[in-house]
Structures are given as C-alpha cells and as structure tokens.
Scaffold this active site. Structure first.
Site, PDB file in Angstrom:
ATOM      1  N   LYS A  44      -6.206  -4.481  -9.647  1.00 44.53           N
ATOM      2  CA  LYS A  44      -7.015  -3.981  -8.519  1.00 44.53           C
ATOM      3  C   LYS A  44      -7.227  -2.479  -8.660  1.00 44.53           C
ATOM      4  O   LYS A  44      -7.805  -1.833  -7.795  1.00 44.53           O
ATOM      5  CB  LYS A  44      -6.289  -4.202  -7.178  1.00 44.53           C
ATOM      6  N   LYS A  46      -4.819  -0.429  -8.502  1.00 44.85           N
ATOM      7  CA  LYS A  46      -3.865   0.173  -7.557  1.00 44.85           C
ATOM      8  C   LYS A  46      -2.506   0.271  -8.239  1.00 44.85           C
ATOM      9  O   LYS A  46      -2.077  -0.655  -8.929  1.00 44.85           O
ATOM     10  CB  LYS A  46      -3.689  -0.754  -6.335  1.00 44.85           C
TER      11      LYS A  46
HETATM   12  N1  C2G Z   1      -4.468  -3.123   7.317  1.00 38.27           N
HETATM   13  C1  C2G Z   1      -4.775  -2.920   8.671  1.00 38.27           C
HETATM   14  N2  C2G Z   1      -4.863  -1.667   9.145  1.00 38.27           N
HETATM   15  C2  C2G Z   1      -4.650  -0.601   8.335  1.00 38.27           C
HETATM   16  C3  C2G Z   1      -4.325  -0.792   6.974  1.00 38.27           C
HETATM   17  C4  C2G Z   1      -4.235  -2.086   6.476  1.00 38.27           C
HETATM   18  O1  C2G Z   1      -4.977  -3.887   9.425  1.00 38.27           O
HETATM   19  N3  C2G Z   1      -4.758   0.655   8.862  1.00 38.27           N
HETATM   20  C5  C2G Z   1      -4.406  -4.507   6.822  1.00 38.27           C
HETATM   21  C6  C2G Z   1      -5.446  -4.784   5.738  1.00 38.27           C
HETATM   22  O2  C2G Z   1      -6.706  -5.090   6.332  1.00 38.27           O
HETATM   23  C7  C2G Z   1      -4.841  -6.000   5.033  1.00 38.27           C
HETATM   24  C8  C2G Z   1      -3.324  -5.752   5.169  1.00 38.27           C
HETATM   25  O3  C2G Z   1      -3.160  -4.750   6.198  1.00 38.27           O
HETATM   26  O4  C2G Z   1      -5.183  -7.203   5.726  1.00 38.27           O
HETATM   27  C9  C2G Z   1      -2.702  -5.256   3.887  1.00 38.27           C
HETATM   28  O5  C2G Z   1      -3.422  -4.101   3.465  1.00 38.27           O
HETATM   29  P1  C2G Z   1      -3.265  -3.647   1.930  1.00 38.27           P
HETATM   30  O6  C2G Z   1      -1.837  -3.607   1.567  1.00 38.27           O
HETATM   31  O7  C2G Z   1      -4.136  -2.456   1.709  1.00 38.27           O
HETATM   32  O8  C2G Z   1      -3.889  -4.934   1.161  1.00 38.27           O
HETATM   33  P2  C2G Z   1      -5.134  -4.952   0.172  1.00 38.27           P
HETATM   34  O9  C2G Z   1      -4.936  -3.939  -0.902  1.00 38.27           O
HETATM   35  O10 C2G Z   1      -6.345  -4.929   1.029  1.00 38.27           O
HETATM   36  O11 C2G Z   1      -4.958  -6.367  -0.584  1.00 38.27           O
HETATM   37  O12 C2G Z   1      -6.188 -10.738  -1.917  1.00 38.27           O
HETATM   38  C10 C2G Z   1      -6.286  -9.765  -0.890  1.00 38.27           C
HETATM   39  C11 C2G Z   1      -5.648  -8.463  -1.320  1.00 38.27           C
HETATM   40  O13 C2G Z   1      -4.354  -8.665  -1.864  1.00 38.27           O
HETATM   41  C12 C2G Z   1      -5.550  -7.523  -0.126  1.00 38.27           C
END
Ligand code: C2G
Length: 128
Positions: A44, A46
């Site tokens: 990703k 990341k």
């Molecule tokens: N999230 C949120 N509010 C934030 C930050 C994150 O609601 N201020 C939510 C994101 O929308 C997501 C979850 O927390 O549903 C996890 O966020 P991340 O760890 O950034 O996940 P991401 O990199 O988006 O990976 O297959 C899907 C991916 O693995 C999602």
C-alpha cells in the site's frame, strides 16, 4: 450473534481508530479486525511505525475487538466474510463505495471518519 468485520493498518493507534472500532461493535455482537500485515502495507506504500505484532497486541487490548486476523491482500475479503460468517462489513467513509461488491455477501456500512486526526498528521506534527 451479528458478526462484524473491518480492515485497517491501525498504526499509532488514536481516538479516531477507537471511535471507528466502537461504532463497528455497535453494529453487532462480535467484531473481527483484519489487520494489515507489514508486507501488505509495503504494497500500500505504507510503512507503519509499529510492527504487525505490536499493532495486533494493541488491538487485542481494546474492549470492542473480539478477534484480530491478518490482512495480507486486497482479495481476501469475500473469503473472510464466508470463513468468519460475517453479517456486516464496516469501513470509514474514506473508502465509501470501494467495497460495494461485498453487498452480495453481507451488509456494507461506511461510517464517517473522525475529523482532524490521522496517523499521518501525528507523524507530521511530531516531526516539526
Ligand atoms: N479512521 C477513522 N477516522 C480517522 C482515521 C481513521 O474513522 N480519523 C478509520 C478509517 O476510515 C479506517 C480505519 O479507521 O476504516 C483504519 O484506518 P487505517 O489504519 O488508516 O486503515 P487503511 O490504511 O485505510 O486500510 O483493506 C482496507 C485497508 O486495509 C484499510
């Protein structure tokens, strides 16, 4: 028993993640979190600060989380829904529409992100 699943990296765990997990659990009775592995994150573009093992340990300590499984690829979601008998797939709405194809297997719910907080913002603030 209504079973929920959500996916993510959950690095530098913060209150936006916690609120998301809390609202996921409010959708049912059992919450599975598919946690992005370090290898999947590399794909990703990341690199998480905490390792998969540490991120898993932190998630398992959260009262809303019942099971943490590895997220290793984009394609595993349908198999996960089947294998864990999932009723509802939940993601933050930064993913709005991206996983609607799962609707033939389970309900799909997008929840509003928590404003003004993100792992990227934390890293930026701490580096300045
Ligand atoms: N999230 C949120 N509010 C934030 C930050 C994150 O609601 N201020 C939510 C994101 O929308 C997501 C979850 O927390 O549903 C996890 O966020 P991340 O760890 O950034 O996940 P991401 O990199 O988006 O990976 O297959 C899907 C991916 O693995 C999602």
């Amino acid at each position: 028993m209504r079973r929920i699943i959500t996916y993510g990296t959950f690095d530098l765990l913060h209150y936006g993640h916690i609120r998301l997990l809390q609202r996921c659990k409010e959708q049912g009775d059992y919450l599975v979190v598919a946690l992005s592995t370090d290898e999947f994150n590399a794909g990703k573009g990341k690199k998480s600060y905490f390792s998969y093992a540490d991120r898993k340990r932190m998630l398992e300590a959260i009262r809303y989380v019942d099971l943490v499984i590895p997220e290793e690829n984009w394609e595993q979601k349908v198999d996960d829904v089947r294998q864990y008998h999932i009723d509802v797939f939940v993601m933050g709405d930064d993913w709005e529409g991206k996983f609607d194809d799962l609707e033939e297997h389970c309900e799909v719910v997008y929840l509003a992100r928590t404003p003004e907080i993100s792992t990227t913002q934390i890293k930026t603030d701490l580096s300045s």
